[in-house]
Each structure stands twice: as C-alpha cells, then as structure tokens.
Design a protein around this motif. Structure first.
Motif, PDB file in Angstrom:
ATOM      1  N   ILE A  94      -7.101   2.334  -3.467  1.00  0.00           N
ATOM      2  CA  ILE A  94      -5.852   2.747  -4.103  1.00  0.00           C
ATOM      3  C   ILE A  94      -5.600   4.219  -3.811  1.00  0.00           C
ATOM      4  CG2 ILE A  94      -4.715   3.084  -6.338  1.00  0.00           C
ATOM      5  CD1 ILE A  94      -6.543   0.796  -7.404  1.00  0.00           C
ATOM      6  N   THR A  95      -4.351   4.552  -3.595  1.00  0.00           N
ATOM      7  CA  THR A  95      -3.967   5.953  -3.476  1.00  0.00           C
ATOM      8  C   THR A  95      -2.548   6.126  -4.002  1.00  0.00           C
ATOM      9  OG1 THR A  95      -3.993   7.891  -2.035  1.00  0.00           O
ATOM     10  CG2 THR A  95      -2.966   5.914  -1.153  1.00  0.00           C
ATOM     11  N   GLY A  96      -2.176   7.357  -4.228  1.00  0.00           N
ATOM     12  CA  GLY A  96      -0.815   7.670  -4.649  1.00  0.00           C
ATOM     13  C   GLY A  96       0.054   8.008  -3.446  1.00  0.00           C
ATOM     14  N   THR A  97       1.328   7.764  -3.588  1.00  0.00           N
ATOM     15  CA  THR A  97       2.301   8.035  -2.529  1.00  0.00           C
ATOM     16  C   THR A  97       2.184   9.457  -1.997  1.00  0.00           C
ATOM     17  OG1 THR A  97       3.833   6.479  -3.563  1.00  0.00           O
ATOM     18  CG2 THR A  97       4.770   8.058  -1.996  1.00  0.00           C
ATOM     19  N   TYR A  98       1.958  10.404  -2.901  1.00  0.00           N
ATOM     20  CA  TYR A  98       1.947  11.816  -2.531  1.00  0.00           C
ATOM     21  C   TYR A  98       0.561  12.442  -2.609  1.00  0.00           C
ATOM     22  CZ  TYR A  98       6.868  10.914  -3.178  1.00  0.00           C
ATOM     23  OH  TYR A  98       8.126  10.374  -3.089  1.00  0.00           O
ATOM     24  N   LEU A 123       3.068   4.079  -6.569  1.00  0.00           N
ATOM     25  CA  LEU A 123       4.331   4.690  -6.147  1.00  0.00           C
ATOM     26  C   LEU A 123       4.650   5.931  -6.964  1.00  0.00           C
ATOM     27  CD1 LEU A 123       6.477   1.485  -5.567  1.00  0.00           C
ATOM     28  CD2 LEU A 123       5.246   2.851  -3.876  1.00  0.00           C
ATOM     29  N   GLY A 124       4.877   7.030  -6.261  1.00  0.00           N
ATOM     30  CA  GLY A 124       5.244   8.285  -6.897  1.00  0.00           C
ATOM     31  C   GLY A 124       4.071   9.118  -7.390  1.00  0.00           C
ATOM     32  N   GLY A 126       0.391  11.263  -7.177  1.00  0.00           N
ATOM     33  CA  GLY A 126      -0.344  12.159  -6.294  1.00  0.00           C
ATOM     34  C   GLY A 126      -1.805  11.748  -6.301  1.00  0.00           C
ATOM     35  N   HIS A 127      -2.703  12.725  -6.211  1.00  0.00           N
ATOM     36  CA  HIS A 127      -4.138  12.450  -6.201  1.00  0.00           C
ATOM     37  C   HIS A 127      -4.637  12.014  -7.579  1.00  0.00           C
ATOM     38  CE1 HIS A 127      -8.115  12.674  -4.449  1.00  0.00           C
ATOM     39  NE2 HIS A 127      -8.532  13.434  -5.433  1.00  0.00           N
ATOM     40  N   ASP A 128      -3.907  12.366  -8.611  1.00  0.00           N
ATOM     41  CA  ASP A 128      -4.349  12.101  -9.990  1.00  0.00           C
ATOM     42  C   ASP A 128      -3.820  10.771 -10.529  1.00  0.00           C
ATOM     43  OD1 ASP A 128      -1.695  12.833 -10.168  1.00  0.00           O
ATOM     44  OD2 ASP A 128      -1.971  14.091 -11.934  1.00  0.00           O
ATOM     45  N   VAL A 129      -3.951   9.708  -9.749  1.00  0.00           N
ATOM     46  CA  VAL A 129      -3.478   8.382 -10.152  1.00  0.00           C
ATOM     47  C   VAL A 129      -4.009   8.008 -11.530  1.00  0.00           C
ATOM     48  CG1 VAL A 129      -3.590   5.915  -9.587  1.00  0.00           C
ATOM     49  CG2 VAL A 129      -3.218   7.590  -7.778  1.00  0.00           C
ATOM     50  N   HIS A 130      -5.259   8.340 -11.803  1.00  0.00           N
ATOM     51  CA  HIS A 130      -5.890   7.982 -13.081  1.00  0.00           C
ATOM     52  C   HIS A 130      -5.243   8.694 -14.269  1.00  0.00           C
ATOM     53  CE1 HIS A 130      -7.864  11.590 -11.681  1.00  0.00           C
ATOM     54  NE2 HIS A 130      -8.336  11.799 -12.897  1.00  0.00           N
ATOM     55  N   LEU A 131      -4.544   9.783 -14.017  1.00  0.00           N
ATOM     56  CA  LEU A 131      -3.852  10.494 -15.091  1.00  0.00           C
ATOM     57  C   LEU A 131      -2.373  10.136 -15.133  1.00  0.00           C
ATOM     58  CD1 LEU A 131      -5.449  14.033 -14.588  1.00  0.00           C
ATOM     59  CD2 LEU A 131      -6.049  12.325 -16.321  1.00  0.00           C
ATOM     60  N   GLY A 135      -1.792   3.517 -16.875  1.00  0.00           N
ATOM     61  CA  GLY A 135      -1.493   2.132 -17.267  1.00  0.00           C
ATOM     62  C   GLY A 135      -1.422   1.213 -16.059  1.00  0.00           C
ATOM     63  N   TRP A 136      -0.719   1.677 -15.028  1.00  0.00           N
ATOM     64  CA  TRP A 136      -0.618   0.902 -13.789  1.00  0.00           C
ATOM     65  C   TRP A 136      -2.002   0.717 -13.169  1.00  0.00           C
ATOM     66  CZ3 TRP A 136      -2.113   1.991  -8.826  1.00  0.00           C
ATOM     67  CH2 TRP A 136      -1.666   1.111  -7.837  1.00  0.00           C
TER      68      TRP A 136
END
Length: 148
Positions: A94-98, A123-124, A126-131, A135-136
């Motif tokens: 998993i990664t973030g768009t940005y 989608l949308g 950055g590196h801090d997907v967990h923050l 929920g997603w």
C-alpha cells in the motif's frame, strides 16, 4: 522475513515501503531540516513528529532518517527489491498517491515483482497513510487479510 524465510510468512502487508529507496537530494535535505525548515511535501510529517515527540527529538529522528536513507541510496538503494521473487506468500503493498518516499509506481513495481503481490493506493494520501487515511487503511488491511 518473507524473502529470507518464506516458510514462516503466511501473508504480508506493508505501507510506506517499496523494496528500495529512491529520494531526491532535495527531499533528503528537506528531511534533514524537517523541523526548522520543512518543505511543502513534509510539512504534515514535521508537525506530527514535533507534536508526538517534541522538537528536539523530532530533529534527531529526521536527521537520522535522512542519513540512513542517504546511506542506502549510496549503496544502490536496494532493501528487498532484488529478492521480491522469493516472497511466495500473498503480499499486499500500500502507498499514498503523494508518497514522496514510496511513490505509487515504485510500490506497484515491487508488488508486481512478488508472485502473489497485490497493490492498493490510498487516494490523496502521502507517506502517512496510517494517520491521514487510518479508517481506509484499517478496512483495506482487515478485508484483505480475511481473504488471505
């Protein structure tokens, strides 16, 4: 572990990882000076680290992180990318768009190199997907794990 001891890994999930490190000198410099001179892509990270750990500790963490990334890049950047084909368990990356550290193309390439790899993009984020997308992320990981 999934590459070095494949029989021990039933499945793997990762975010904020791409199997290799690629970062521009500007990004590494921005990380080095994260607390005192945050660059736009790292402002949220700077604020989070200062709030969570205090300015002094955030400064030390960011500078250490930048040095470690620089050292890995200088050594060729490979962390586990060259061993991706050895990862035989189902793997979700998993990664973030940005995500400036683990851009989508790099993470997708790693997932594609893993025989049972899958890729998801927040989608949308950055590196801090967990923050930013907690929920997603939770739903995505739990749903994926329930199928694997």
């Amino acid at each position: 572990m999934a590459a070095l001891e494949p029989s021990r890994a039933l499945s793997a999930v990762t975010w904020g990882a791409a199997g290799q490190v690629v970062a521009s000198p500007d990004l590494l410099d921005g990380l080095t000076h994260l607390v005192d001179e945050p660059i736009d892509p790292l402002k949220e990270l700077a604020a989070y680290l200062v709030e969570a750990h205090g300015a002094h500790n955030a400064r030390l963490m960011a500078a250490s992180w930048a040095r470690a990334l620089g050292g890995i890049i200088d050594a060729g950047g490979d962390i586990s990318r060259s061993r991706a084909a050895l990862i035989t368990c189902p793997t979700l990356m998993i990664t973030g768009t940005y995500d400036a550290f683990c851009p989508p193309g790099l993470v997708r390439d790693m997932a594609d190199a893993i025989p049972r790899g899958e890729y998801r993009e927040a989608l949308g984020a950055g590196h801090d997907v967990h923050l930013s997308h907690h929920g997603w992320l939770l739903t995505t990981v739990l749903d994926w794990l329930s199928d694997h």
